[in-house]
Write an enzyme that holds these catalytic residues in place. Structure first.
Site, short mmCIF file in Angstrom:
data_model
loop_
_atom_site.label_atom_id
_atom_site.label_comp_id
_atom_site.label_asym_id
_atom_site.label_seq_id
_atom_site.Cartn_x
_atom_site.Cartn_y
_atom_site.Cartn_z
CG HIS A 158 23.70 17.33 58.06
ND1 HIS A 158 24.91 16.72 57.87
CD2 HIS A 158 22.80 16.32 58.26
CE1 HIS A 158 24.77 15.40 57.94
NE2 HIS A 158 23.49 15.14 58.18
CG ASP A 193 24.01 11.36 62.55
OD1 ASP A 193 22.97 11.59 63.19
OD2 ASP A 193 24.01 11.14 61.32
CG HIS A 195 23.94 10.96 57.40
ND1 HIS A 195 22.83 10.61 58.15
CD2 HIS A 195 23.75 10.44 56.16
CE1 HIS A 195 21.99 9.91 57.38
NE2 HIS A 195 22.54 9.78 56.18
CG ASP A 282 21.46 8.58 61.69
OD1 ASP A 282 22.33 8.55 62.59
OD2 ASP A 282 21.32 9.55 60.92
#
Length: 342
Positions: A158, A193, A195, A282
């Site tokens: 990120h 991931d 996200h 995740d």
């Protein structure tokens, strides 16, 4: 498989973050390291300490003013009367093409996308050692080893060239890809991931030498919200070199693996010389974020499938938060990957 990790990576210990406007315990805890180390060892990895690579590999993807900010903001923040124990922004610019603030508060808002990346006195060194783990993994692969794993904590995908966000400060996957570029004319980054890897996308968005591909929960109602949509294809020389595959919430193994085959086709026609896997665990159905429903056996199948690309591969740890199966999910991925390596 060689795995790289330094104990300094545990020292970053954020206490809280804001979620839907409420303060919550920060899920990016040092304990993640213990679970992931156990998982790597169960997969047969040998753990090695990375060496200090200096700022060069990090500065290759991050701006000087951002790195200066990360190194010094905590000490500056502590001089503010009544400031929080950790650096957390409370104001953000609506545009970032104007003047650069001189104050610590202004710079925090400028360089931190959200309230999920608090900076403490240990953050800078932990983030550096995390990035250096990725560099050592990349150098190992460049030496002729088929694959290496970087236990990067704090994670990185990120983080933009000059912005932290979502528990991330230095973009370890981007650092690894840039290190691979010393020998590889073209590098692909495959982000699995939960996200979207918005920082990774941003760093390479205008570049044709690094293909960025991301599978993730549809951001229309999920973090990071503003990035990760299917129509984001790159810009300028990088137009067509970014590929997003947003998945419906709660998608499980079959849907994830189907999307992975679409990702593979794009990677194959790019014909990279090396691959970076931004490994988020995740996407697991039992992860605290609960966005997708991949199972532990599913991670093994994902690893097997990626290994069939038959590319020199750097596996960089991204997300995956505290649950009983965290270590097992890493073991499953690495074992599946290793079982199919040629």
């Amino acid at each position: 498989m060689k795995a790289f990790y330094a104990e300094e990576q545990k020292r970053h210990d954020p206490k809280a973050f804001l979620s839907s406007g409420a303060a919550q315990p920060n899920p990016e805890k040092p304990e993640r390291v213990e679970r992931l180390l156990a998982g790597a060892l169960s997969a047969g990895c040998t753990i090695e300490r990375p060496r200090d690579h200096g700022l060069g590999p990090v500065a290759a993807v991050h701006t000087p003013e951002y790195l200066d900010f990360l190194e010094h903001i905590y000490a500056r923040w502590q001089r503010i009367e009544g400031a929080s124990a950790e650096v957390i922004p409370n104001v953000h610019p609506i545009a970032r093409n104007g003047s650069y603030p001189a104050s610590a508060v202004g710079q925090a808002g400028y360089h931190m996308a959200d309230t999920a990346c608090p900076i403490s006195g240990e953050t800078w060194q932990s983030a550096l050692w995390s990035a250096w783990s990725a560099v050592d993994a990349a150098e190992t692969v460049m030496s002729g080893v088929p694959a290496a794993y970087a236990l990067c904590r704090p994670p990185g995908h990120h983080a933009f060239a000059d912005v932290a966000g979502g528990f991330c400060f230095i973009n370890n996957s981007a650092v690894a890809a840039q290190a691979l570029r010393k020998q590889a004319a073209r590098v692909a980054i495959l982000d699995v991931d939960l996200h979207h890897g918005n920082g990774t996308q941003g760093i390479f968005y205008a570049r044709p030498d690094v293909l960025t591909v991301s599978l993730h929960a549809d951001p229309v109602r999920f973090y990071p919200f503003f990035w990760g949509h299917a129509d984001e294809r790159g810009e300028g020389p990088g137009l067509g070199y970014n590929f997003n595959l947003p998945l419906p919430r709660k998608s499980a193994d079959s849907a994830f693996l189907e999307a992975l085959e679409v990702a593979f086709q794009r990677i194959r026609v790019f014909s990279p010389d090396a691959l970076v896997v931004a490994l988020g665990l995740d996407a697991f159905g039992g992860d605290p974020f609960g966005g997708l429903s991949v199972t532990t056996p599913g991670f093994s199948r994902i690893g097997e499938a990626i290994a069939k690309l038959d590319l020199p591969t750097v596996i960089v740890q991204e997300g995956g938060y505290l649950c009983d199966e965290l270590g097992d999910n890493l073991t499953a991925f690495l074992t599946g990957f290793g079982g199919k390596m040629r």
